[in-house]
Design a protein around this motif. Structure first.
Motif, PDB file in Angstrom:
ATOM      1  N   VAL A 280      19.333 -60.802 -44.523  1.00  0.00           N
ATOM      2  CA  VAL A 280      18.963 -61.130 -43.151  1.00  0.00           C
ATOM      3  C   VAL A 280      18.724 -59.859 -42.340  1.00  0.00           C
ATOM      4  O   VAL A 280      19.562 -58.956 -42.324  1.00  0.00           O
ATOM      5  N   VAL A 281      17.582 -59.811 -41.679  1.00  0.00           N
ATOM      6  CA  VAL A 281      17.271 -58.732 -40.739  1.00  0.00           C
ATOM      7  C   VAL A 281      17.094 -59.354 -39.363  1.00  0.00           C
ATOM      8  O   VAL A 281      16.265 -60.252 -39.182  1.00  0.00           O
ATOM      9  N   MET A 282      17.887 -58.913 -38.393  1.00  0.00           N
ATOM     10  CA  MET A 282      17.821 -59.459 -37.057  1.00  0.00           C
ATOM     11  C   MET A 282      16.777 -58.716 -36.219  1.00  0.00           C
ATOM     12  O   MET A 282      16.666 -57.486 -36.288  1.00  0.00           O
ATOM     13  N   LEU A 283      16.030 -59.474 -35.425  1.00  0.00           N
ATOM     14  CA  LEU A 283      15.010 -58.910 -34.551  1.00  0.00           C
ATOM     15  C   LEU A 283      15.324 -59.268 -33.105  1.00  0.00           C
ATOM     16  O   LEU A 283      15.698 -60.406 -32.815  1.00  0.00           O
ATOM     17  N   THR A 284      15.181 -58.310 -32.209  1.00  0.00           N
ATOM     18  CA  THR A 284      15.441 -58.598 -30.809  1.00  0.00           C
ATOM     19  C   THR A 284      14.746 -57.589 -29.908  1.00  0.00           C
ATOM     20  O   THR A 284      14.396 -56.492 -30.336  1.00  0.00           O
ATOM     21  N   THR A 285      14.554 -57.971 -28.655  1.00  0.00           N
ATOM     22  CA  THR A 285      14.045 -57.032 -27.658  1.00  0.00           C
ATOM     23  C   THR A 285      15.211 -56.394 -26.921  1.00  0.00           C
ATOM     24  O   THR A 285      15.031 -55.512 -26.096  1.00  0.00           O
ATOM     25  N   PHE A 286      16.419 -56.846 -27.238  1.00  0.00           N
ATOM     26  CA  PHE A 286      17.612 -56.354 -26.551  1.00  0.00           C
ATOM     27  C   PHE A 286      18.368 -55.398 -27.463  1.00  0.00           C
ATOM     28  O   PHE A 286      18.679 -55.731 -28.597  1.00  0.00           O
ATOM     29  N   ASP A 287      18.683 -54.204 -26.946  1.00  0.00           N
ATOM     30  CA  ASP A 287      19.399 -53.226 -27.763  1.00  0.00           C
ATOM     31  C   ASP A 287      20.861 -53.109 -27.360  1.00  0.00           C
ATOM     32  O   ASP A 287      21.500 -52.090 -27.556  1.00  0.00           O
ATOM     33  N   GLN A 288      21.416 -54.173 -26.768  1.00  0.00           N
ATOM     34  CA  GLN A 288      22.806 -54.149 -26.368  1.00  0.00           C
ATOM     35  C   GLN A 288      23.711 -54.249 -27.590  1.00  0.00           C
ATOM     36  O   GLN A 288      23.438 -54.990 -28.520  1.00  0.00           O
ATOM     37  N   ASP A 289      24.817 -53.516 -27.560  1.00  0.00           N
ATOM     38  CA  ASP A 289      25.709 -53.448 -28.714  1.00  0.00           C
ATOM     39  C   ASP A 289      26.244 -54.809 -29.145  1.00  0.00           C
ATOM     40  O   ASP A 289      26.427 -55.061 -30.329  1.00  0.00           O
ATOM     41  N   ASP A 290      26.542 -55.683 -28.188  1.00  0.00           N
ATOM     42  CA  ASP A 290      27.153 -56.961 -28.547  1.00  0.00           C
ATOM     43  C   ASP A 290      26.310 -57.748 -29.548  1.00  0.00           C
ATOM     44  O   ASP A 290      26.837 -58.428 -30.417  1.00  0.00           O
ATOM     45  N   TYR A 291      24.985 -57.667 -29.408  1.00  0.00           N
ATOM     46  CA  TYR A 291      24.126 -58.371 -30.350  1.00  0.00           C
ATOM     47  C   TYR A 291      24.261 -57.783 -31.747  1.00  0.00           C
ATOM     48  O   TYR A 291      24.231 -58.497 -32.742  1.00  0.00           O
ATOM     49  N   VAL A 292      24.409 -56.462 -31.814  1.00  0.00           N
ATOM     50  CA  VAL A 292      24.557 -55.814 -33.112  1.00  0.00           C
ATOM     51  C   VAL A 292      25.871 -56.228 -33.749  1.00  0.00           C
ATOM     52  O   VAL A 292      25.930 -56.546 -34.936  1.00  0.00           O
ATOM     53  N   TYR A 293      26.955 -56.234 -32.969  1.00  0.00           N
ATOM     54  CA  TYR A 293      28.249 -56.647 -33.495  1.00  0.00           C
ATOM     55  C   TYR A 293      28.167 -58.043 -34.100  1.00  0.00           C
ATOM     56  O   TYR A 293      28.613 -58.296 -35.215  1.00  0.00           O
ATOM     57  N   GLU A 294      27.618 -58.971 -33.315  1.00  0.00           N
ATOM     58  CA  GLU A 294      27.540 -60.356 -33.772  1.00  0.00           C
ATOM     59  C   GLU A 294      26.665 -60.479 -35.016  1.00  0.00           C
ATOM     60  O   GLU A 294      26.979 -61.239 -35.937  1.00  0.00           O
ATOM     61  N   ALA A 295      25.559 -59.751 -35.027  1.00  0.00           N
ATOM     62  CA  ALA A 295      24.644 -59.821 -36.167  1.00  0.00           C
ATOM     63  C   ALA A 295      25.305 -59.316 -37.441  1.00  0.00           C
ATOM     64  O   ALA A 295      25.183 -59.922 -38.512  1.00  0.00           O
TER      65      ALA A 295
END
Length: 224
Positions: A78-93
């Motif tokens: 799985v590779v996550m894609l987002t326009t948001f570079d906030q850390d919380d999204y990375v943690y969850e991913a």
């Protein structure tokens, strides 16, 4: 070997653009596109791809939830894609089981490289980024249920040989196979064997999960 990919994004232009870029590569085949997380999970079940690109924010089922389902049921990367570079999204991913994290403004060549990298079993996060994110994550306790996983992984460490534990520590510090080989004064082939054994014995999907494990089990202290 042809790499089979599913692209999931609720924005049609983004989705089709990524599909076009990847589909133009001689070693990559886009087997399906999806407009939301539920469609993405269904497409993975139907087509058994090697990699799925998941937008984090999608209707019906978001990318994080879809990633959890995909990682629980399949070996698909799985590779996550987002326009948001906030850390919380990375943690969850990462804790959903993702093998990498990319912003949607990724360059064409980097997108293609990312797909090839995760299929090879490597992380999409640069070592410095991986160390910072995971150290921050573990110190702040961001992931639900991380404690139970850490306890289980700590118990499993007893199955590792001394050299495999050393390898896990170096993985946790974000070193590449070549750098680990230099540290341990062994060949890269030997390092690959050690890495494979570590992942297998600890039930880890890839190097990203090994980094998390190294922190959660206390082999590496946050900030080191």
């Amino acid at each position: 070997m042809t790499i089979r990919v599913v692209v999931a994004d609720d924005q049609e232009l983004v989705r089709s653009g990524f599909a076009m870029i990847l589909g133009a590569q001689p070693d990559i085949e886009v087997v399906a596109e999806a407009g939301d997380g539920a469609e993405a999970v269904a497409a993975v079940r139907r087509h058994a791809p090697d990699v799925v690109l998941l937008d984090i924010r999608m209707p019906r089922m978001d990318g994080i939830e879809a990633a959890r389902a995909v990682c629980a049921e399949t070996d698909c990367k799985v590779v996550m894609l987002t326009t948001f570079d906030q850390d919380d999204y990375v943690y969850e991913a990462l804790h959903a089981g993702a093998s990498g994290f990319l912003l949607k403004d990724v360059r064409r060549d980097d997108l293609v490289h990312a797909v090839r990298v995760v299929v090879a079993g490597d992380s999409l996060l640069a070592p410095s980024v991986a160390r910072r994110l995971v150290a921050d994550f573990t110190s702040r306790g961001q992931a639900a249920g991380a404690g139970d996983g850490g306890v289980a992984a700590s118990a499993a460490l007893g199955a590792l040989t001394a050299r495999e534990r050393e390898t896990l520590v170096l993985l946790g510090r974000g070193l590449s196979n070549a750098e680990i080989a230099g540290e341990l004064v062994v060949s890269e082939h030997t390092v690959k064997t050690h890495v494979s054994n570590v992942l297998s014995k600890l039930g880890l999907r890839d190097r990203v999960q090994a980094v998390i494990c190294a922190y959660e089990t206390g082999l590496i202290a946050p900030g080191c």
